[in-house]
Design a protein around this motif. Structure first.
Motif, PDB file in Angstrom:
ATOM      1  N   ALA A   1       0.523  -2.373  -2.828  1.00  0.00           N
ATOM      2  CA  ALA A   1       0.144  -1.653  -4.048  1.00  0.00           C
ATOM      3  C   ALA A   1      -0.300  -0.233  -3.707  1.00  0.00           C
ATOM      4  CB  ALA A   1      -0.977  -2.398  -4.764  1.00  0.00           C
ATOM      5  N   LYS A   2      -1.013  -0.096  -2.605  1.00  0.00           N
ATOM      6  CA  LYS A   2      -1.484   1.241  -2.195  1.00  0.00           C
ATOM      7  C   LYS A   2      -0.297   2.156  -1.882  1.00  0.00           C
ATOM      8  CE  LYS A   2      -4.118   3.454   1.539  1.00  0.00           C
ATOM      9  NZ  LYS A   2      -3.010   3.921   2.373  1.00  0.00           N
ATOM     10  N   GLU A   3       0.683   1.624  -1.151  1.00  0.00           N
ATOM     11  CA  GLU A   3       1.843   2.445  -0.775  1.00  0.00           C
ATOM     12  C   GLU A   3       2.645   2.855  -2.012  1.00  0.00           C
ATOM     13  OE1 GLU A   3       2.360   0.125   3.480  1.00  0.00           O
ATOM     14  OE2 GLU A   3       4.033   0.108   2.060  1.00  0.00           O
ATOM     15  N   VAL A   4       2.837   1.908  -2.906  1.00  0.00           N
ATOM     16  CA  VAL A   4       3.582   2.228  -4.134  1.00  0.00           C
ATOM     17  C   VAL A   4       2.794   3.239  -4.972  1.00  0.00           C
ATOM     18  CG1 VAL A   4       4.347   1.255  -6.347  1.00  0.00           C
ATOM     19  CG2 VAL A   4       4.958   0.120  -4.213  1.00  0.00           C
ATOM     20  N   SER A   5       1.473   3.055  -5.037  1.00  0.00           N
ATOM     21  CA  SER A   5       0.635   3.986  -5.800  1.00  0.00           C
ATOM     22  C   SER A   5       0.749   5.403  -5.247  1.00  0.00           C
ATOM     23  CB  SER A   5      -0.832   3.546  -5.770  1.00  0.00           C
ATOM     24  OG  SER A   5      -0.963   2.305  -6.416  1.00  0.00           O
ATOM     25  N   GLU A   6       0.771   5.519  -3.933  1.00  0.00           N
ATOM     26  CA  GLU A   6       0.879   6.865  -3.328  1.00  0.00           C
ATOM     27  C   GLU A   6       2.168   7.547  -3.751  1.00  0.00           C
ATOM     28  OE1 GLU A   6      -1.816   5.920   0.666  1.00  0.00           O
ATOM     29  OE2 GLU A   6       0.388   5.975   0.817  1.00  0.00           O
ATOM     30  N   LYS A   7       3.242   6.778  -3.765  1.00  0.00           N
ATOM     31  CA  LYS A   7       4.537   7.365  -4.157  1.00  0.00           C
ATOM     32  C   LYS A   7       4.549   7.714  -5.639  1.00  0.00           C
ATOM     33  CE  LYS A   7       6.515   7.282  -0.165  1.00  0.00           C
ATOM     34  NZ  LYS A   7       6.817   8.551   0.527  1.00  0.00           N
ATOM     35  N   LEU A   8       3.966   6.829  -6.456  1.00  0.00           N
ATOM     36  CA  LEU A   8       3.907   7.108  -7.896  1.00  0.00           C
ATOM     37  C   LEU A   8       3.091   8.366  -8.166  1.00  0.00           C
ATOM     38  CD1 LEU A   8       3.375   3.488  -9.319  1.00  0.00           C
ATOM     39  CD2 LEU A   8       5.388   4.938  -9.706  1.00  0.00           C
TER      40      LEU A   8
ATOM     41  N   VAL B   1      -7.693   7.298  -7.476  1.00  0.00           N
ATOM     42  CA  VAL B   1      -8.366   7.912  -8.633  1.00  0.00           C
ATOM     43  C   VAL B   1      -8.502   9.442  -8.529  1.00  0.00           C
ATOM     44  CG1 VAL B   1     -10.608   8.058  -9.815  1.00  0.00           C
ATOM     45  CG2 VAL B   1      -9.490   5.838  -9.490  1.00  0.00           C
ATOM     46  N   PRO B   2      -8.934   9.999  -7.380  1.00  0.00           N
ATOM     47  CA  PRO B   2      -9.078  11.462  -7.335  1.00  0.00           C
ATOM     48  C   PRO B   2      -7.766  12.186  -7.675  1.00  0.00           C
ATOM     49  CG  PRO B   2     -10.151  10.456  -5.445  1.00  0.00           C
ATOM     50  CD  PRO B   2      -9.392   9.367  -6.128  1.00  0.00           C
ATOM     51  N   GLY B   3      -6.658  11.665  -7.174  1.00  0.00           N
ATOM     52  CA  GLY B   3      -5.356  12.287  -7.456  1.00  0.00           C
ATOM     53  C   GLY B   3      -5.001  12.208  -8.941  1.00  0.00           C
ATOM     54  N   ILE B   4      -5.282  11.076  -9.551  1.00  0.00           N
ATOM     55  CA  ILE B   4      -5.000  10.933 -10.985  1.00  0.00           C
ATOM     56  C   ILE B   4      -5.939  11.830 -11.788  1.00  0.00           C
ATOM     57  CG2 ILE B   4      -4.867   9.314 -12.926  1.00  0.00           C
ATOM     58  CD1 ILE B   4      -4.395   7.074 -10.825  1.00  0.00           C
TER      59      ILE B   4
ATOM     60  N   LEU C   1      -6.447   6.025 -16.058  1.00  0.00           N
ATOM     61  CA  LEU C   1      -7.817   5.874 -15.546  1.00  0.00           C
ATOM     62  C   LEU C   1      -8.592   4.847 -16.356  1.00  0.00           C
ATOM     63  CD1 LEU C   1      -8.754   9.593 -14.746  1.00  0.00           C
ATOM     64  CD2 LEU C   1      -8.479   7.735 -13.094  1.00  0.00           C
ATOM     65  N   GLU C   2      -8.339   4.805 -17.652  1.00  0.00           N
ATOM     66  CA  GLU C   2      -9.042   3.830 -18.505  1.00  0.00           C
ATOM     67  C   GLU C   2      -8.739   2.405 -18.047  1.00  0.00           C
ATOM     68  OE1 GLU C   2      -8.971   4.600 -22.785  1.00  0.00           O
ATOM     69  OE2 GLU C   2      -9.008   2.436 -23.139  1.00  0.00           O
ATOM     70  N   ARG C   3      -7.538   2.184 -17.552  1.00  0.00           N
ATOM     71  CA  ARG C   3      -7.151   0.830 -17.116  1.00  0.00           C
ATOM     72  C   ARG C   3      -7.709   0.438 -15.754  1.00  0.00           C
ATOM     73  NH1 ARG C   3      -3.041  -1.987 -19.831  1.00  0.00           N
ATOM     74  NH2 ARG C   3      -1.446  -0.705 -20.835  1.00  0.00           N
ATOM     75  N   ILE C   4      -7.905   1.442 -14.884  1.00  0.00           N
ATOM     76  CA  ILE C   4      -8.258   1.126 -13.483  1.00  0.00           C
ATOM     77  C   ILE C   4      -9.726   0.723 -13.394  1.00  0.00           C
ATOM     78  CG2 ILE C   4      -8.387   2.041 -11.123  1.00  0.00           C
ATOM     79  CD1 ILE C   4      -6.124   4.018 -12.005  1.00  0.00           C
ATOM     80  N   PRO C   5      -9.999  -0.519 -13.005  1.00  0.00           N
ATOM     81  CA  PRO C   5     -11.391  -0.953 -12.968  1.00  0.00           C
ATOM     82  C   PRO C   5     -12.159  -0.285 -11.822  1.00  0.00           C
ATOM     83  CG  PRO C   5      -9.933  -2.695 -12.171  1.00  0.00           C
ATOM     84  CD  PRO C   5      -9.056  -1.566 -12.587  1.00  0.00           C
ATOM     85  N   GLY C   6     -13.471  -0.297 -11.929  1.00  0.00           N
ATOM     86  CA  GLY C   6     -14.296   0.202 -10.845  1.00  0.00           C
ATOM     87  C   GLY C   6     -15.021   1.486 -11.187  1.00  0.00           C
ATOM     88  N   SER C   7     -15.986   1.798 -10.324  1.00  0.00           N
ATOM     89  CA  SER C   7     -16.859   2.946 -10.612  1.00  0.00           C
ATOM     90  C   SER C   7     -16.154   4.276 -10.377  1.00  0.00           C
ATOM     91  CB  SER C   7     -18.120   2.858  -9.739  1.00  0.00           C
ATOM     92  OG  SER C   7     -17.736   2.797  -8.377  1.00  0.00           O
ATOM     93  N   ALA C   8     -15.131   4.295  -9.511  1.00  0.00           N
ATOM     94  CA  ALA C   8     -14.470   5.572  -9.206  1.00  0.00           C
ATOM     95  C   ALA C   8     -13.833   6.162 -10.465  1.00  0.00           C
ATOM     96  CB  ALA C   8     -13.412   5.363  -8.122  1.00  0.00           C
ATOM     97  N   SER C   9     -13.146   5.321 -11.240  1.00  0.00           N
ATOM     98  CA  SER C   9     -12.488   5.850 -12.440  1.00  0.00           C
ATOM     99  C   SER C   9     -13.515   6.206 -13.520  1.00  0.00           C
ATOM    100  CB  SER C   9     -11.429   4.877 -12.969  1.00  0.00           C
ATOM    101  OG  SER C   9     -11.844   3.559 -12.832  1.00  0.00           O
ATOM    102  N   THR C  10     -14.598   5.421 -13.608  1.00  0.00           N
ATOM    103  CA  THR C  10     -15.656   5.769 -14.573  1.00  0.00           C
ATOM    104  C   THR C  10     -16.252   7.130 -14.214  1.00  0.00           C
ATOM    105  OG1 THR C  10     -16.183   3.434 -14.819  1.00  0.00           O
ATOM    106  CG2 THR C  10     -17.818   4.988 -15.634  1.00  0.00           C
TER     107      THR C  10
END
Lengths: 182, 454
Positions: free
Chosen positions: A78-85, A114-117, A134-143
């Protein structure tokens, strides 16, 4: 290298195969795909093709790749695909292509992306898709990213950011209540 | 524009609170006062009297006329219009407004903004016949504004929306009926009594079938027609350019707005199945869906689809198959497989039917007698509406309350998520969450376009 028309036909075929109701066909298709992250950029480019069925198939296959990569127990994939996306979303590609990449990041990305988005919240053409991701991504980083953006974003876009923050804070209060006997 | 809309939504609840306080301090006007005042009606007052002045706020008396606002009147919503008690019509297409306005008495408010309907103090109840992506937000705001609600099926698009609807109905003590009229259909009722009284033995499999989803249609992206407010049509959904193959009836072939036949007619047949299986307070433990994606056109629901839900305690399975067996050349329905016999129930909405053996059956005195409101009409859809109207006055739960409607729509919602993710999912029916699949849980809600929120 397959000639272009054959490549396109193969993309359409692969999309059909990864969505097949027969497990062995799905498995064979995923095996043939190889490393998923390597397919993100060529498929993103193909998704802006003027040939509508090809563009649609490329978009569909990208979506299937994103969901496949985000399956339980596949965090690195998921991380690798996210980087490409994120690379696609941050590029100078057509806006619909970048917007689709951001939409998919909402499913695959974790705090590391998150920082990139969040940087894309400042880019007018894709800022709304970045907010929705960002609204979908859980966790404190997106908040934190949304809270930070609410202080710095342009006035017309601020209500959108505030809406995302409100949605993330909302807690469903009906858990279990639908299963009470009448 | 967005900011002002957001403010208006917030103002709605503030106004409701203010209105509630005002009503508490006034003496309710009696029926005699109403009769005395009837001359004023002739003298030019609006044709439809505010029902709030003749009964307790939010509780029309048994003989009072209910005043309606109708939101979304282009399709099925048009059939819900009460011609002689309609105070407002709302639709984002002015052609729809003009067409229906000709059929009602008096001069109702005509608007493209549902909030204007909810702001009307004289309206007791609203019907919602919009595309699916609007159901929840309108129903929640209607409940908060003190209106009773008849919302078309499917109840909602996401799990979070369903939770918000149940919450809003319960907190505001509103009567909310979901338009899955199989629950008011005498044929479905016959099948339900037949099965629940063990006439086919223990049912271990419900086989649901339906013809394929529609495919094709690229349409053309262009400026929307003048009569259509495209931004309002989209409402809380992600923005996309207007395309004729997307708007109005075709919404159902796109995941962002509908979700295929499984959420559409599927909601009817699944509702009847949950009724027959006495599973209204239960849910599946797993779902697995596959399907063949649509290679052409803008629509993104699968052309064919196969789904399996597993239930525990008691153990049984339900399957959805497109195109499926199509028994007796029936386009859609369900076959109940018991350990002694089977039963076919076709359709599941107003057009439901079943086999003669179930039609002839009456349970013994000590058997299971399933409730069916005893209205005298051949039209199950009208029976369903009558049940809602009756409950508005009695304040009882309607036969397809929002709680039951939500429990049914969970089935197609999680099936579509399983199809989109391409994997089997485990489901926690009590917590309304997937087990062990964080990505799937990200799909329980759909981020809304600003300024729309639940």
């Amino acid at each position: 290298m397959l000639e272009e028309s054959k490549l396109w036909a193969r993309v359409v075929e692969l999309l059909m195969h990864v969505k097949s109701d027969k497990a062995e066909i799905r498995t064979a298709a995923w095996n043939e795909m190889g490393k998923l992250s390597e397919k993100v950029i060529p498929l993103s480019d193909l998704s802006s093709s003027e040939d509508k069925p090809v563009a649609k198939a490329a978009k569909g296959l990208l979506e299937a790749i994103a969901h496949r990569a985000a399956r339980p127990g596949a965090k690195e994939e998921a991380k690798e695909v996210s980087e490409k996306l994120l690379e696609v979303a941050s590029s100078g590609r057509p806006v619909p292509v970048r917007a689709w990449a951001l939409h998919l990041l909402g499913f695959t990305a974790d705090g590391r992306a998150v920082p990139g988005i969040a940087r894309l919240l400042k880019v007018t053409e894709v800022q709304e898709e970045a907010r929705l991701a960002l609204e979908r991504i859980p966790g404190s980083a997106s908040t934190s990213a949304l809270k930070g953006a609410s202080k710095t974003t342009s006035a017309p876009f601020r209500p959108n950011i505030e809406q995302s923050l409100r949605a993330r804070e909302a807690t469903p209060k009906t858990v279990g209540t639908t299963l009470v006997k009448r | 524009m967005l900011k002002s809309n957001s403010k208006a939504l917030l103002c709605l609840s503030a106004e409701k609170e203010k209105r509630g306080k005002a009503l508490k301090t006034k003496n309710p006007i009696t029926r005699r006062d109403l009769i005395k005042g009837s001359a004023a009606v002739v003298a030019g007052m609006p044709y439809v009297l505010p029902s709030g002045v003749i009964a307790l706020p939010g509780r029309p008396g048994p003989n009072d006329r209910i005043v309606y606002g109708h939101i979304g009147i282009g399709g099925m919503g048009r059939s819900h219009v009460v011609a002689d008690s309609c105070a407002a019509l709302c639709d984002v297409d002015s052609n729809h407004l003009a067409e229906v306005a000709k059929t009602v008495k008096g001069t109702p408010l005509l608007t493209k903004d549902y909030r204007e309907v909810l702001d009307r103090k004289d309206i007791d109840a609203v019907t919602i016949g919009t595309p699916d992506h609007w159901h929840a937000i309108m129903a929640v705001h209607a409940c908060q504004a003190g209106k009773d609600v008849y919302s078309e099926k499917p109840t909602c698009r996401t799990i979070q929306e369903g939770q918000a609807m149940v919450n809003a109905a319960q907190q505001n003590k509103r009567v909310v009926q979901i338009g899955a009229q199989g629950r008011s259909n005498p044929m479905a009722h016959k099948a339900c009594q037949f099965i629940r009284n063990g006439q086919i033995g223990k049912v271990n499999h419900v086989e649901v079938w339906h013809s394929n989803n529609w495919s094709g249609g690229w349409g053309t992206e262009k400026a929307p027609p003048l009569e259509l407010d495209w931004d309002k049509w989209l409402g809380p959904a992600r923005w996309r350019p207007y395309n004729s193959d997307c708007a109005h009836f075709n919404f159902r072939w796109l995941m962002d707005f509908g979700g295929g036949f499984i959420r559409d007619r599927g909601n009817h047949v699944l509702s009847v199945a949950m009724w027959c299986m006495d599973a209204d307070t239960k849910g599946p433990v797993s779902v697995e869906a596959t399907g063949q994606s649509n290679p052409n056109g803008i629509w993104d629901v699968p052309v064919t689809m196969q789904v399996k839900w597993e239930f525990k305690n008691p153990d049984w399975t339900m399957t959805w198959d497109q195109p499926g067996a199509q028994y007796d050349k029936i386009e859609w329905g369900a076959k109940y497989h018991g350990d002694r016999d089977t039963l076919i129930v076709s359709g599941g909405d107003g057009g439901c039917d079943t086999e003669e053996k179930a039609k002839r059956y009456s349970p013994p005195a000590d058997g299971k007698h399933i409730f069916l409101d005893p209205y005298v009409t051949d039209d199950p859809t009208e029976r369903h509406r009558q049940n809602w109207r009756s409950c508005i006055k009695s304040r009882e739960k309607p036969v397809m309350s929002v709680e039951l409607g939500f429990n049914v729509v969970i089935l197609p919602i999680i099936a579509n998520i399983s199809y989109q993710l391409g994997r089997k999912l485990r489901w926690d029916s009590l917590m309304h969450r997937f087990i062990g699949d964080e990505e799937a849980n990200r799909m329980l809600a759909q981020p809304y376009r600003a300024p729309y929120f639940l």
